[in-house]
Design an enzyme around this catalytic site. Sequence first.
Site, PDB file in Angstrom:
ATOM      1  N   LYS A 116       0.834  -1.209   0.000  1.00  0.00           N
ATOM      2  CA  LYS A 116       0.000   0.000   0.000  1.00  0.00           C
ATOM      3  C   LYS A 116       0.868   1.258   0.000  1.00  0.00           C
ATOM      4  O   LYS A 116       0.668   2.163  -0.803  1.00  0.00           O
ATOM      5  CB  LYS A 116      -0.920   0.035   1.241  1.00  0.00           C
ATOM      6  N   ARG A 138     -10.068   1.111   8.206  1.00  0.00           N
ATOM      7  CA  ARG A 138      -9.630  -0.246   8.522  1.00  0.00           C
ATOM      8  C   ARG A 138     -10.678  -1.031   9.269  1.00  0.00           C
ATOM      9  O   ARG A 138     -10.483  -2.198   9.556  1.00  0.00           O
ATOM     10  CB  ARG A 138      -8.424  -0.130   9.445  1.00  0.00           C
ATOM     11  N   ARG A 140      -1.203  -8.407  13.027  1.00  0.00           N
ATOM     12  CA  ARG A 140      -1.759  -7.433  12.066  1.00  0.00           C
ATOM     13  C   ARG A 140      -2.546  -8.156  10.978  1.00  0.00           C
ATOM     14  O   ARG A 140      -3.595  -7.679  10.523  1.00  0.00           O
ATOM     15  CB  ARG A 140      -0.622  -6.589  11.456  1.00  0.00           C
ATOM     16  N   ARG A 170      11.085  -1.038  11.050  1.00  0.00           N
ATOM     17  CA  ARG A 170      10.026  -0.486  11.894  1.00  0.00           C
ATOM     18  C   ARG A 170       9.868  -1.326  13.158  1.00  0.00           C
ATOM     19  O   ARG A 170      10.090  -2.537  13.131  1.00  0.00           O
ATOM     20  CB  ARG A 170       8.696  -0.506  11.121  1.00  0.00           C
ATOM     21  N   ARG A 190      11.691  -5.619   5.294  1.00  0.00           N
ATOM     22  CA  ARG A 190      11.460  -4.219   4.923  1.00  0.00           C
ATOM     23  C   ARG A 190      12.379  -3.303   5.727  1.00  0.00           C
ATOM     24  O   ARG A 190      12.649  -3.533   6.897  1.00  0.00           O
ATOM     25  CB  ARG A 190      10.014  -3.815   5.205  1.00  0.00           C
TER      26      ARG A 190
HETATM   27  P1  AP5 Z   1       4.833  -1.572   1.911  1.00  0.00           P
HETATM   28  O1  AP5 Z   1       4.566  -0.763   0.701  1.00  0.00           O
HETATM   29  O2  AP5 Z   1       5.578  -0.919   3.043  1.00  0.00           O
HETATM   30  O3  AP5 Z   1       3.498  -2.301   2.422  1.00  0.00           O
HETATM   31  P2  AP5 Z   1       2.254  -1.744   3.211  1.00  0.00           P
HETATM   32  O4  AP5 Z   1       1.050  -2.412   2.675  1.00  0.00           O
HETATM   33  O5  AP5 Z   1       2.262  -0.239   3.232  1.00  0.00           O
HETATM   34  O6  AP5 Z   1       2.589  -2.347   4.637  1.00  0.00           O
HETATM   35  P3  AP5 Z   1       2.426  -1.780   6.104  1.00  0.00           P
HETATM   36  O7  AP5 Z   1       3.126  -2.763   7.008  1.00  0.00           O
HETATM   37  O8  AP5 Z   1       2.886  -0.343   6.189  1.00  0.00           O
HETATM   38  O9  AP5 Z   1       0.911  -1.884   6.310  1.00  0.00           O
HETATM   39  P4  AP5 Z   1       0.164  -1.916   7.609  1.00  0.00           P
HETATM   40  O10 AP5 Z   1      -1.223  -1.751   7.138  1.00  0.00           O
HETATM   41  O11 AP5 Z   1       0.425  -3.080   8.492  1.00  0.00           O
HETATM   42  O12 AP5 Z   1       0.806  -0.695   8.437  1.00  0.00           O
HETATM   43  P5  AP5 Z   1       0.372   0.822   8.690  1.00  0.00           P
HETATM   44  O13 AP5 Z   1       1.596   1.634   8.670  1.00  0.00           O
HETATM   45  O14 AP5 Z   1      -0.779   1.218   7.850  1.00  0.00           O
HETATM   46  O15 AP5 Z   1       5.658  -2.880   1.436  1.00  0.00           O
HETATM   47  C1  AP5 Z   1       6.093  -3.845   2.381  1.00  0.00           C
HETATM   48  C2  AP5 Z   1       7.455  -4.419   1.940  1.00  0.00           C
HETATM   49  O16 AP5 Z   1       7.271  -5.160   0.726  1.00  0.00           O
HETATM   50  C3  AP5 Z   1       8.515  -3.342   1.614  1.00  0.00           C
HETATM   51  O17 AP5 Z   1       9.774  -3.813   2.005  1.00  0.00           O
HETATM   52  C4  AP5 Z   1       8.428  -3.190   0.090  1.00  0.00           C
HETATM   53  O18 AP5 Z   1       9.678  -2.781  -0.453  1.00  0.00           O
HETATM   54  C5  AP5 Z   1       8.071  -4.613  -0.337  1.00  0.00           C
HETATM   55  N1  AP5 Z   1       7.235  -4.632  -1.532  1.00  0.00           N
HETATM   56  C6  AP5 Z   1       6.287  -3.736  -1.914  1.00  0.00           C
HETATM   57  N2  AP5 Z   1       5.720  -4.102  -3.081  1.00  0.00           N
HETATM   58  C7  AP5 Z   1       6.336  -5.287  -3.440  1.00  0.00           C
HETATM   59  C8  AP5 Z   1       6.196  -6.177  -4.553  1.00  0.00           C
HETATM   60  N3  AP5 Z   1       5.314  -5.930  -5.544  1.00  0.00           N
HETATM   61  N4  AP5 Z   1       6.963  -7.283  -4.567  1.00  0.00           N
HETATM   62  C9  AP5 Z   1       7.856  -7.539  -3.572  1.00  0.00           C
HETATM   63  N5  AP5 Z   1       8.057  -6.736  -2.503  1.00  0.00           N
HETATM   64  C10 AP5 Z   1       7.288  -5.615  -2.444  1.00  0.00           C
HETATM   65  O19 AP5 Z   1      -0.186   0.724  10.187  1.00  0.00           O
HETATM   66  C11 AP5 Z   1       0.678   0.412  11.260  1.00  0.00           C
HETATM   67  C12 AP5 Z   1      -0.148   0.342  12.548  1.00  0.00           C
HETATM   68  O20 AP5 Z   1      -0.755   1.611  12.813  1.00  0.00           O
HETATM   69  C13 AP5 Z   1      -1.319  -0.650  12.537  1.00  0.00           C
HETATM   70  O21 AP5 Z   1      -0.901  -1.967  12.868  1.00  0.00           O
HETATM   71  C14 AP5 Z   1      -2.235  -0.034  13.604  1.00  0.00           C
HETATM   72  O22 AP5 Z   1      -1.782  -0.329  14.909  1.00  0.00           O
HETATM   73  C15 AP5 Z   1      -2.063   1.455  13.372  1.00  0.00           C
HETATM   74  N6  AP5 Z   1      -3.064   1.997  12.424  1.00  0.00           N
HETATM   75  C16 AP5 Z   1      -2.805   2.570  11.202  1.00  0.00           C
HETATM   76  N7  AP5 Z   1      -3.951   2.955  10.610  1.00  0.00           N
HETATM   77  C17 AP5 Z   1      -4.951   2.624  11.467  1.00  0.00           C
HETATM   78  C18 AP5 Z   1      -6.374   2.754  11.411  1.00  0.00           C
HETATM   79  N8  AP5 Z   1      -6.991   3.291  10.343  1.00  0.00           N
HETATM   80  N9  AP5 Z   1      -7.089   2.293  12.453  1.00  0.00           N
HETATM   81  C19 AP5 Z   1      -6.504   1.761  13.544  1.00  0.00           C
HETATM   82  N10 AP5 Z   1      -5.160   1.601  13.661  1.00  0.00           N
HETATM   83  C20 AP5 Z   1      -4.394   2.039  12.633  1.00  0.00           C
END
Ligand code: AP5
Length: 215
Positions: free
Chosen positions: A13, A88, A170, A159, A126
């Site tokens: 994402k 979410r 997650r 991270r 990552r």
């Molecule tokens: P990346 O692009 O970083 O993936 P991502 O989907 O953004 O992963 P996140 O871990 O950031 O998602 P998340 O939803 O768990 O975390 P968030 O920060 O939103 O890619 C991942 C890896 O894969 C990278 O190394 C990249 O290089 C590689 N990659 C990418 N594309 C690829 C491909 N095509 N092929 C191979 N490799 C690839 O949330 C974190 C925390 O915040 C949550 O757990 C929660 O506690 C809180 N939070 C955030 N939003 C909310 C909400 N709305 N409500 C409640 N809690 C929330």
Amino acid sequence: MQVIFIGPPGSGKGTQAKRLSSQLAVPHISTGDMLREAVAEGTPLGLEAAPIMARGDLVPDDLMVGIVNERLGRSDASKGFILDGFPRTLVQAEKLNGIFGNGKTHLKVLQLLVPDDAIVKRIVLRRTCANCGAIYHLENNPPAKDSICDRCGSEVVARGDDNEQAVRRRLEKFHQDTMPVAAFYKTKQVLREVDGIGPVDDVFARIEKSLVDTE
Ligand code: AP5
């Protein structure tokens, strides 16, 4: 252009949203990044969110709706935005609908499909720039110099929630709380499923195609 990315942790994402945001010249609004900033600054929100994020649980809906409502109200979001990580939960989706005046929007929701067994490897390898947020992967997309961001020269780190235990939690939360959000947008006929497997450029090309197909 109002785009929402939905997908499990590590589905790409952030990677794809950053790219789409610079192509469309609309802000990338990542709730995960906003929370990490709050944690780094030690704000009351950050202090409350830190242990929840470390476990891989979700921050309470009322807090999340408040910060997203405020962010969407800023002038740079008036011409469009890329939302990454929100909504979410069904409560968040309903509240967002209310913010938009109950559906009068140009919303497009992209669900990145990546199977669970590919997720853990993506996340554990990552690395993220501590300064500009650029995203790397030690195997697929490493920085040119070890641990140094190609873009800004700052340190590239793992991270705090990128360990196997938190990732599995997650993933559980994604299936339990966020898959119903995808179903919610499916009934509204604004959801497009995008295969998230393969090179980043290929996934981006699928995203572009699916946005054109829904115009
Ligand atoms: P990346 O692009 O970083 O993936 P991502 O989907 O953004 O992963 P996140 O871990 O950031 O998602 P998340 O939803 O768990 O975390 P968030 O920060 O939103 O890619 C991942 C890896 O894969 C990278 O190394 C990249 O290089 C590689 N990659 C990418 N594309 C690829 C491909 N095509 N092929 C191979 N490799 C690839 O949330 C974190 C925390 O915040 C949550 O757990 C929660 O506690 C809180 N939070 C955030 N939003 C909310 C909400 N709305 N409500 C409640 N809690 C929330």
